[in-house]
Motif scaffolding. Structure first.
Motif, PDB file in Angstrom:
ATOM      1  N   TYR A 126      35.014  59.364  40.282  1.00  0.00           N
ATOM      2  CA  TYR A 126      36.010  59.556  39.183  1.00  0.00           C
ATOM      3  C   TYR A 126      37.152  58.246  39.258  1.00  0.00           C
ATOM      4  CZ  TYR A 126      34.697  64.290  39.680  1.00  0.00           C
ATOM      5  OH  TYR A 126      33.816  65.503  39.596  1.00  0.00           O
ATOM      6  N   ALA A 127      36.964  57.083  39.640  1.00  0.00           N
ATOM      7  CA  ALA A 127      37.705  56.164  39.600  1.00  0.00           C
ATOM      8  C   ALA A 127      39.191  56.384  39.671  1.00  0.00           C
ATOM      9  CB  ALA A 127      37.497  55.354  38.021  1.00  0.00           C
ATOM     10  N   LYS A 128      39.377  57.108  40.933  1.00  0.00           N
ATOM     11  CA  LYS A 128      40.615  57.324  41.166  1.00  0.00           C
ATOM     12  C   LYS A 128      41.479  56.243  41.848  1.00  0.00           C
ATOM     13  CE  LYS A 128      40.284  62.446  41.291  1.00  0.00           C
ATOM     14  NZ  LYS A 128      40.440  63.610  42.283  1.00  0.00           N
ATOM     15  N   VAL A 129      42.277  55.313  41.035  1.00  0.00           N
ATOM     16  CA  VAL A 129      42.857  54.318  41.684  1.00  0.00           C
ATOM     17  C   VAL A 129      44.408  54.046  41.582  1.00  0.00           C
ATOM     18  CG1 VAL A 129      43.006  51.840  41.687  1.00  0.00           C
ATOM     19  CG2 VAL A 129      40.955  52.852  40.877  1.00  0.00           C
ATOM     20  N   LYS A 130      44.934  54.125  42.705  1.00  0.00           N
ATOM     21  CA  LYS A 130      46.449  53.953  42.585  1.00  0.00           C
ATOM     22  C   LYS A 130      47.101  52.398  42.519  1.00  0.00           C
ATOM     23  CE  LYS A 130      47.389  57.899  45.632  1.00  0.00           C
ATOM     24  NZ  LYS A 130      47.667  58.457  47.068  1.00  0.00           N
ATOM     25  N   PHE A 131      47.033  52.102  41.371  1.00  0.00           N
ATOM     26  CA  PHE A 131      47.445  50.594  40.923  1.00  0.00           C
ATOM     27  C   PHE A 131      48.644  49.991  41.706  1.00  0.00           C
ATOM     28  CE2 PHE A 131      44.239  51.617  37.868  1.00  0.00           C
ATOM     29  CZ  PHE A 131      43.200  50.250  38.007  1.00  0.00           C
ATOM     30  N   GLU A 132      49.634  51.251  41.698  1.00  0.00           N
ATOM     31  CA  GLU A 132      50.914  50.899  42.159  1.00  0.00           C
ATOM     32  C   GLU A 132      50.914  50.299  43.787  1.00  0.00           C
ATOM     33  OE1 GLU A 132      50.180  55.487  42.566  1.00  0.00           O
ATOM     34  OE2 GLU A 132      49.903  53.710  41.109  1.00  0.00           O
ATOM     35  N   ASP A 133      49.689  50.447  44.322  1.00  0.00           N
ATOM     36  CA  ASP A 133      49.606  50.077  45.868  1.00  0.00           C
ATOM     37  C   ASP A 133      49.415  48.401  45.757  1.00  0.00           C
ATOM     38  OD1 ASP A 133      50.082  52.610  46.712  1.00  0.00           O
ATOM     39  OD2 ASP A 133      47.968  52.973  47.484  1.00  0.00           O
ATOM     40  N   CYS A 134      49.225  47.899  44.585  1.00  0.00           N
ATOM     41  CA  CYS A 134      49.071  46.258  44.542  1.00  0.00           C
ATOM     42  C   CYS A 134      50.117  45.723  43.904  1.00  0.00           C
ATOM     43  CB  CYS A 134      47.847  46.163  43.493  1.00  0.00           C
ATOM     44  SG  CYS A 134      46.172  46.161  44.374  1.00  0.00           S
ATOM     45  N   LYS A 135      50.821  45.029  44.797  1.00  0.00           N
ATOM     46  CA  LYS A 135      51.969  44.230  44.238  1.00  0.00           C
ATOM     47  C   LYS A 135      51.630  42.819  43.532  1.00  0.00           C
ATOM     48  CE  LYS A 135      54.017  47.543  46.695  1.00  0.00           C
ATOM     49  NZ  LYS A 135      54.540  48.599  45.982  1.00  0.00           N
ATOM     50  N   LEU A 136      51.776  42.974  42.101  1.00  0.00           N
ATOM     51  CA  LEU A 136      51.210  42.133  41.444  1.00  0.00           C
ATOM     52  C   LEU A 136      52.316  41.829  40.092  1.00  0.00           C
ATOM     53  CD1 LEU A 136      47.287  43.195  40.725  1.00  0.00           C
ATOM     54  CD2 LEU A 136      48.206  40.829  41.955  1.00  0.00           C
ATOM     55  N   THR A 137      52.352  40.861  39.736  1.00  0.00           N
ATOM     56  CA  THR A 137      53.288  40.292  38.525  1.00  0.00           C
ATOM     57  C   THR A 137      52.560  41.156  37.281  1.00  0.00           C
ATOM     58  OG1 THR A 137      51.675  38.528  37.749  1.00  0.00           O
ATOM     59  CG2 THR A 137      53.471  38.254  39.157  1.00  0.00           C
ATOM     60  N   GLU A 138      53.421  41.179  36.097  1.00  0.00           N
ATOM     61  CA  GLU A 138      52.795  41.902  35.166  1.00  0.00           C
ATOM     62  C   GLU A 138      51.416  41.425  34.420  1.00  0.00           C
ATOM     63  OE1 GLU A 138      54.317  43.246  30.590  1.00  0.00           O
ATOM     64  OE2 GLU A 138      55.692  42.227  31.903  1.00  0.00           O
ATOM     65  N   VAL A 139      51.390  40.084  34.516  1.00  0.00           N
ATOM     66  CA  VAL A 139      50.069  39.404  33.961  1.00  0.00           C
ATOM     67  C   VAL A 139      48.952  39.869  34.983  1.00  0.00           C
ATOM     68  CG1 VAL A 139      50.436  37.360  34.964  1.00  0.00           C
ATOM     69  CG2 VAL A 139      49.012  37.660  32.933  1.00  0.00           C
ATOM     70  N   GLY A 140      49.227  39.970  36.265  1.00  0.00           N
ATOM     71  CA  GLY A 140      48.316  39.992  37.232  1.00  0.00           C
ATOM     72  C   GLY A 140      48.001  41.575  37.258  1.00  0.00           C
ATOM     73  N   MET A 141      48.828  42.428  36.978  1.00  0.00           N
ATOM     74  CA  MET A 141      48.410  43.820  36.757  1.00  0.00           C
ATOM     75  C   MET A 141      47.534  43.970  35.656  1.00  0.00           C
ATOM     76  SD  MET A 141      48.459  46.730  38.304  1.00  0.00           S
ATOM     77  CE  MET A 141      49.451  46.500  39.655  1.00  0.00           C
ATOM     78  N   ASN A 142      47.921  43.579  34.390  1.00  0.00           N
ATOM     79  CA  ASN A 142      47.216  43.611  33.545  1.00  0.00           C
ATOM     80  C   ASN A 142      45.896  43.211  33.542  1.00  0.00           C
ATOM     81  OD1 ASN A 142      46.224  41.644  30.672  1.00  0.00           O
ATOM     82  ND2 ASN A 142      46.985  43.830  30.073  1.00  0.00           N
ATOM     83  N   PHE A 143      45.538  42.136  34.355  1.00  0.00           N
ATOM     84  CA  PHE A 143      44.130  41.638  34.587  1.00  0.00           C
ATOM     85  C   PHE A 143      43.459  42.475  35.442  1.00  0.00           C
ATOM     86  CE2 PHE A 143      41.396  38.952  37.250  1.00  0.00           C
ATOM     87  CZ  PHE A 143      40.521  38.459  36.459  1.00  0.00           C
ATOM     88  N   LEU A 144      44.183  42.933  36.691  1.00  0.00           N
ATOM     89  CA  LEU A 144      43.414  44.079  37.584  1.00  0.00           C
ATOM     90  C   LEU A 144      42.915  45.233  36.815  1.00  0.00           C
ATOM     91  CD1 LEU A 144      42.455  44.839  40.315  1.00  0.00           C
ATOM     92  CD2 LEU A 144      44.689  45.584  40.744  1.00  0.00           C
ATOM     93  N   LYS A 145      43.768  45.730  35.764  1.00  0.00           N
ATOM     94  CA  LYS A 145      43.242  46.888  35.074  1.00  0.00           C
ATOM     95  C   LYS A 145      42.347  46.534  34.011  1.00  0.00           C
ATOM     96  CE  LYS A 145      47.805  49.321  35.688  1.00  0.00           C
ATOM     97  NZ  LYS A 145      48.969  49.853  35.030  1.00  0.00           N
ATOM     98  N   GLY A 146      42.401  45.501  33.488  1.00  0.00           N
ATOM     99  CA  GLY A 146      41.270  44.989  32.663  1.00  0.00           C
ATOM    100  C   GLY A 146      39.918  45.094  33.382  1.00  0.00           C
ATOM    101  N   LEU A 147      39.659  44.705  34.768  1.00  0.00           N
ATOM    102  CA  LEU A 147      38.693  44.577  35.313  1.00  0.00           C
ATOM    103  C   LEU A 147      38.290  45.762  35.911  1.00  0.00           C
ATOM    104  CD1 LEU A 147      39.371  41.561  37.893  1.00  0.00           C
ATOM    105  CD2 LEU A 147      38.016  41.519  35.630  1.00  0.00           C
ATOM    106  N   MET A 148      39.187  46.818  36.175  1.00  0.00           N
ATOM    107  CA  MET A 148      38.937  47.989  36.706  1.00  0.00           C
ATOM    108  C   MET A 148      39.054  49.210  35.799  1.00  0.00           C
ATOM    109  SD  MET A 148      40.209  47.864  40.777  1.00  0.00           S
ATOM    110  CE  MET A 148      39.117  49.447  41.054  1.00  0.00           C
ATOM    111  N   ASN A 149      39.075  48.912  34.189  1.00  0.00           N
ATOM    112  CA  ASN A 149      39.194  49.947  33.509  1.00  0.00           C
ATOM    113  C   ASN A 149      37.863  50.926  33.390  1.00  0.00           C
ATOM    114  OD1 ASN A 149      39.158  51.363  30.995  1.00  0.00           O
ATOM    115  ND2 ASN A 149      40.551  49.835  30.174  1.00  0.00           N
TER     116      ASN A 149
END
Length: 478
Positions: free
Chosen positions: A338-361
């Protein structure tokens, strides 16, 4: 000359012919080699012109190629005749062809495609460094120059089913085709009476998995450099129409101890050529907790399943834990499904979080491709593209979307001379195909389909191995 041909693991039991007399390879392409050789016909030797075009051997008559043979996984060995001297015997489908003359340069070119005999004449096994269900891995040295290699030794009696043979042929084909600095190198293939031997580069640094166990979570800068190198390799792999399908820390190696600047993707046992119709040798495969949700959901998938796996790796590097941590195996599978991911557990900059969510969409259509990921501003911010000296075509629509926030010669016997793999006069071919994609492009192979969830445990072809659980996905339980 009466010749007794040994059975080969790679022979197709449904094919009994050696030469193909129609549909000649493109004669407009340059021949890599061409020469007159002695061929035995009716107990006499006569001269005939032979040529090599990539992985094809061509037989000429009156300057026209009359017939040809695909050399992929054919058996090659030296022979000697008392009248004409040293020659080469090529065997395939229990048929053979011999030619004599100045054959040493031919042998050293052909062995990059063919399967050789007499492994023990070329290599000395030193110690076992890994073990799996189908194969053992040994550290070995080349008898000619002392260079170190990893030998992946498959026991033939463990590869009894036809699907095992097809899987081996595909794995070898894919590894020969990929030539990239961040992909493990396959140098040669040998076949003995009991075993198949894959000669691979020896990687001293061990698994990334082991490095991560003793390392604290990565900084964003350190993570970006590692992810960039992996994406570079994936971009090259995908450009050749190949899906890895089992990217995880255990299958990413370090060439040298603690050297993250020189990583290497290994274990292509589950890799396959992309099929738009989803016709793969193994349809549902990989390691739960590291795969894209569409693969678990039994949907059609493409190259972006590997990108999702890179996102999982990035998450682990930054957060120090898996995005699908669960109380047991079934819980991990469900969270991954179900791709249940808690992205808030990753401490990233805004651009880094944007990148991670782009990989794990979870929607593969909206997920980054390897090219899009490599052009993301996250790498520009960290100057990784300059550090790695990697240039890739920029696409305006991608940037717009991101802006919107998404061989010395040595004689082994009286008739045998050859080069060490690392010093061979000819490099490995970047293009090697099996019978499943011979008539079609790598993007649309005619691969056998698997009707059920199939998993084939394999040992990584590298310097260290650890048992890895690859499970069948029983989707009815989800």
């Amino acid at each position: 000359m009466d010749v007794k041909i040994k059975d080969s693991f790679f022979d197709d039991p449904e094919t009994t012919t050696f030469w193909v007399n129609n549909g000649l390879p493109n004669q407009d392409q340059i021949l890599q080699m061409q020469d007159s050789m002695y061929i035995q016909k009716e107990n006499e030797f006569c001269k005939r012109t032979l040529g090599i075009q990539n992985h094809y051997l061509l037989y000429f008559k009156k300057q026209t190629a009359q017939k040809w043979v695909n050399l992929d996984n054919a058996t090659i060995e030296y022979v000697k005749h008392q009248s004409v001297g040293l020659g080469i015997r090529i065997s395939k489908h229990k048929q053979c062809f011999e030619f004599f003359g100045d054959v040493e340069p031919w042998y050293n070119y052909l062995r990059q495609y063919c399967v050789q005999r007499n492994f023990s004449q070329s290599y000395t096994l030193l110690k076992k460094i890994g073990q799996g269900n189908f194969a053992d891995v040994y550290k070995a040295t080349n008898k000619m120059d002392g260079a170190e290699y990893a030998i992946k030794c498959f026991r033939k009696n463990k590869l009894k089913e036809n699907v095992d043979r097809l899987s081996m042929i595909k794995e070898i084909s894919i590894m020969k085709k990929i030539q990239h600095e961040s992909v493990i190198k396959l140098y040669e293939v040998y076949e003995g009476d009991d075993c198949l031997y894959l000669v691979l580069e020896y990687l001293r640094g061990g698994e990334l998995h082991q490095f991560m166990k003793k390392s604290p979570p990565f900084s964003e800068e350190k993570c970006s450099k590692l992810i960039f190198r992996i994406l570079k390799a994936l971009y090259s792999i995908h450009q050749k129409g190949i899906l890895h399908r089992d990217l995880k820390p255990e299958n990413i190696m370090l060439r040298n101890k603690d050297d993250l600047d020189n990583i290497c993707i290994g274990d292509f046992g589950l890799a396959d050529y992309y099929s738009p119709s989803g016709q793969y040798l193994f349809t549902r495969c990989g390691t739960p907790g590291y795969v894209a949700p569409e693969l678990l959901q039994d949907k059609l998938y493409d190259f972006k399943i590997d990108i999702y796996s890179v996102g999982i790796l990035m998450y682990i590097l930054i957060a120090g834990k898996s995005p699908f941590d669960g109380k047991d195996y079934d819980d991990v599978v469900m969270r991954n499904y179900y791709a249940k991911v808690k992205f808030e557990d990753c401490k990233l900059t805004e651009v880094g979080m944007n990148f991670l969510k782009g990989l794990m969409n979870k929607n593969p259509i909206q997920r980054f491709s390897a090219e899009e990921a490599l052009n993301h501003p996250w790498f520009a911010t960290e100057n990784s593209n300059k550090a790695c000296q990697f240039k890739i075509r920029k696409q305006n629509y991608v940037l717009k979307k991101l802006g919107h926030c998404e061989l010395q010669i040595k004689q082994f016997s009286a008739i045998s001379t050859q080069f060490s793999p690392k010093s061979s006069l000819s490099s490995l071919s970047p293009y090697c195909m099996t019978k499943y994609n011979l008539d079609e492009s790598p993007q649309t192979p005619n691969s056998p389909s698997a009707q059920f969830a199939i998993s084939t445990p394999r040992t990584p072809g590298m310097c260290k191995l650890r048992p890895v659980r690859r499970s069948q996905f029983n989707l009815k339980q989800i």
